[in-house]
Design a protein around this motif. Structure first.
Motif, PDB file in Angstrom:
ATOM      1  N   UNK A 160       0.873  -1.172   0.000  1.00  0.00           N
ATOM      2  CA  UNK A 160       0.000   0.000   0.000  1.00  0.00           C
ATOM      3  C   UNK A 160       0.907   1.217   0.000  1.00  0.00           C
ATOM      4  N   UNK A 161       0.633   2.161  -0.898  1.00  0.00           N
ATOM      5  CA  UNK A 161       1.475   3.348  -1.033  1.00  0.00           C
ATOM      6  C   UNK A 161       0.606   4.600  -0.948  1.00  0.00           C
ATOM      7  N   UNK A 162       1.071   5.586  -0.162  1.00  0.00           N
ATOM      8  CA  UNK A 162       0.464   6.915  -0.119  1.00  0.00           C
ATOM      9  C   UNK A 162       1.377   7.826  -0.935  1.00  0.00           C
ATOM     10  N   UNK A 163       0.766   8.637  -1.797  1.00  0.00           N
ATOM     11  CA  UNK A 163       1.512   9.530  -2.686  1.00  0.00           C
ATOM     12  C   UNK A 163       1.503  10.971  -2.171  1.00  0.00           C
ATOM     13  N   UNK A 164       2.409  11.784  -2.704  1.00  0.00           N
ATOM     14  CA  UNK A 164       2.585  13.169  -2.273  1.00  0.00           C
ATOM     15  C   UNK A 164       1.402  14.064  -2.640  1.00  0.00           C
ATOM     16  N   UNK A 165       0.735  13.758  -3.751  1.00  0.00           N
ATOM     17  CA  UNK A 165      -0.387  14.586  -4.187  1.00  0.00           C
ATOM     18  C   UNK A 165      -1.585  13.696  -4.521  1.00  0.00           C
ATOM     19  N   UNK A 166      -2.651  14.339  -4.964  1.00  0.00           N
ATOM     20  CA  UNK A 166      -3.884  13.601  -5.250  1.00  0.00           C
ATOM     21  C   UNK A 166      -3.820  12.884  -6.590  1.00  0.00           C
ATOM     22  N   UNK A 167      -4.653  11.865  -6.723  1.00  0.00           N
ATOM     23  CA  UNK A 167      -4.858  11.121  -7.956  1.00  0.00           C
ATOM     24  C   UNK A 167      -5.890  11.887  -8.779  1.00  0.00           C
ATOM     25  N   UNK A 168      -5.614  12.113 -10.057  1.00  0.00           N
ATOM     26  CA  UNK A 168      -6.593  12.802 -10.903  1.00  0.00           C
ATOM     27  C   UNK A 168      -7.625  11.838 -11.490  1.00  0.00           C
ATOM     28  N   UNK A 169      -7.515  10.558 -11.183  1.00  0.00           N
ATOM     29  CA  UNK A 169      -8.462   9.509 -11.560  1.00  0.00           C
ATOM     30  C   UNK A 169      -8.501   9.171 -13.051  1.00  0.00           C
ATOM     31  N   UNK A 170      -7.540   9.668 -13.847  1.00  0.00           N
ATOM     32  CA  UNK A 170      -7.566   9.281 -15.253  1.00  0.00           C
ATOM     33  C   UNK A 170      -6.196   9.181 -15.913  1.00  0.00           C
ATOM     34  N   UNK A 171      -5.175   9.913 -15.472  1.00  0.00           N
ATOM     35  CA  UNK A 171      -3.877   9.868 -16.135  1.00  0.00           C
ATOM     36  C   UNK A 171      -3.218   8.507 -15.921  1.00  0.00           C
ATOM     37  N   UNK A 172      -2.856   7.866 -17.029  1.00  0.00           N
ATOM     38  CA  UNK A 172      -2.224   6.554 -16.962  1.00  0.00           C
ATOM     39  C   UNK A 172      -0.709   6.752 -16.904  1.00  0.00           C
ATOM     40  N   UNK A 173       0.050   6.067 -16.076  1.00  0.00           N
ATOM     41  CA  UNK A 173      -0.347   4.878 -15.343  1.00  0.00           C
ATOM     42  C   UNK A 173      -0.673   5.109 -13.869  1.00  0.00           C
ATOM     43  N   UNK A 174      -0.459   6.326 -13.324  1.00  0.00           N
ATOM     44  CA  UNK A 174      -0.579   6.478 -11.872  1.00  0.00           C
ATOM     45  C   UNK A 174      -1.395   7.677 -11.407  1.00  0.00           C
ATOM     46  N   UNK A 175      -2.169   8.299 -12.272  1.00  0.00           N
ATOM     47  CA  UNK A 175      -3.036   9.386 -11.839  1.00  0.00           C
ATOM     48  C   UNK A 175      -2.327  10.683 -11.550  1.00  0.00           C
ATOM     49  N   UNK A 176      -1.073  10.838 -12.015  1.00  0.00           N
ATOM     50  CA  UNK A 176      -0.299  12.054 -11.789  1.00  0.00           C
ATOM     51  C   UNK A 176      -0.250  12.393 -10.294  1.00  0.00           C
ATOM     52  N   UNK A 177      -0.030  11.356  -9.478  1.00  0.00           N
ATOM     53  CA  UNK A 177      -0.124  11.482  -8.020  1.00  0.00           C
ATOM     54  C   UNK A 177       1.179  11.860  -7.324  1.00  0.00           C
ATOM     55  N   UNK A 178       2.226  12.098  -8.052  1.00  0.00           N
ATOM     56  CA  UNK A 178       3.476  12.539  -7.434  1.00  0.00           C
ATOM     57  C   UNK A 178       4.241  11.413  -6.767  1.00  0.00           C
ATOM     58  N   UNK A 179       5.270  11.798  -6.015  1.00  0.00           N
ATOM     59  CA  UNK A 179       6.145  10.838  -5.354  1.00  0.00           C
ATOM     60  C   UNK A 179       5.428   9.999  -4.310  1.00  0.00           C
ATOM     61  N   UNK A 180       6.142   9.030  -3.822  1.00  0.00           N
ATOM     62  CA  UNK A 180       5.597   8.095  -2.825  1.00  0.00           C
ATOM     63  C   UNK A 180       6.133   8.500  -1.455  1.00  0.00           C
ATOM     64  N   UNK A 181       5.220   8.754  -0.511  1.00  0.00           N
ATOM     65  CA  UNK A 181       5.649   9.270   0.797  1.00  0.00           C
ATOM     66  C   UNK A 181       5.483   8.269   1.936  1.00  0.00           C
ATOM     67  N   UNK A 182       4.767   7.185   1.706  1.00  0.00           N
ATOM     68  CA  UNK A 182       4.617   6.135   2.737  1.00  0.00           C
ATOM     69  C   UNK A 182       4.311   4.825   2.043  1.00  0.00           C
ATOM     70  N   UNK A 183       4.718   3.723   2.696  1.00  0.00           N
ATOM     71  CA  UNK A 183       4.548   2.408   2.075  1.00  0.00           C
ATOM     72  C   UNK A 183       4.425   1.348   3.167  1.00  0.00           C
ATOM     73  N   UNK A 184       3.665   0.308   2.888  1.00  0.00           N
ATOM     74  CA  UNK A 184       3.536  -0.819   3.804  1.00  0.00           C
ATOM     75  C   UNK A 184       3.211  -2.089   3.058  1.00  0.00           C
TER      76      UNK A 184
END
Length: 188
Positions: A160-184
Motif C-alpha cells: 500500500x502506497x500513499x503519494x505526495x499529491x492527489x490522484x486525478x483519476x484518469x492519467x495513466x499509469x498512476x493518476x499524476x499522483x506525485x512521489x511516494x511518501x509512505x509504504x507498507x
C-alpha cells in the motif's frame, strides 16, 4: 468532506454492487446458497499493511477484508502532510525507502488503464484520494469493487502506497499522483 468521500467511493464502485441482483445466473464454479446469493467470505480472508514514511516513522495501518463483491479497505493514518493524497495498492510487496519505487506500479492483474474516469480503467489497486486535515490524521473506509484479498498475495506480494499529491483519476499509469511518501507491505 464526508459527503465528497462518499460520492467518490460511490463512483469507484459499479452499479451492480448497489442494486439487488435478481435472476443473474451464478458464475460457473461459484457456490451459492439456496436463495441464489453467494455465501459470505470465509473467516481469515483479510490482510493488513503497516505503513512507514521514508524515515521509517509509523504512518498507520490499512486493513483489507474480503466481501462478496470486493474488498472493504479501512485505514487509520497519521503523520501525513495536510491536503489530498492518492493511496493505491501496488504490485510488489517491497517498500525500500526513500522513494518506495520497489513497490512497482499499481496492482493491475486485469491489465486495465488507470483511473475510475478512464473508459478503459480502473486498476484493481486504484482507491479514492485521502483528504488529510491539518493535524495529519485521517480515518477512512473504502470499498474496492472486484478486488480479491487472495489476489494481492501472488508470488511477489503487494504493498500500500500513499503519494505526495492527489490522484486525478484518469492519467495513466498512476493518476499524476506525485512521489511516494509512505509504504507498507500487505500481510496476512
Amino acid at each position: 468532506m464526508m459527503i465528497r468521500s462518499l460520492l467518490i467511493a460511490a463512483a469507484l464502485t459499479t452499479t451492480p454492487a448497489l442494486a439487488q441482483d435478481a435472476g443473474t445466473p451464478a458464475t460457473p464454479g461459484t457456490a451459492t446458497t439456496d436463495a441464489g446469493v453467494k455465501p459470505a467470505p470465509k473467516p481469515g480472508e483479510m490482510a493488513k499493511a503497516a505503513l512507514k514514511d521514508s524515515q521509517g516513522k509509523d504512518v498507520g495501518t490499512v486493513t483489507f477484508e474480503q466481501a462478496p463483491t470486493g474488498v472493504l479497505v479501512k485505514g487509520t493514518l497519521m503523520n501525513l502532510p495536510a491536503g489530498e493524497h492518492a493511496i493505491h495498492i501496488h504490485e510488489t510487496g517491497k517498500c525500500e525507502a526513500p522513494d518506495f519505487k520497489t513497490a512497482g506500479g499499481h496492482f493491475n492483474p486485469t491489465k486495465k488503464k488507470h483511473g475510475v474516469l478512464s473508459p478503459k480503467g480502473k486498476h484493481d489497486g486504484d482507491l479514492p484520494n485521502l483528504h488529510v486535515p491539518a493535524d495529519g490524521k485521517v480515518q477512512f473506509d473504502f470499498f474496492a469493487h472486484g478486488l480479491k484479498v487472495k489476489s494481492m498475495f501472488d508470488k511477489d506480494g503487494s504493498a500500500v502506497v500513499v503519494h505526495a499529491t492527489k490522484d486525478d483519476y484518469h492519467t495513466d499509469p498512476a493518476g499524476d499522483a506525485g512521489g511516494r511518501i509512505a509504504c507498507g507491505l500487505a500481510e496476512k
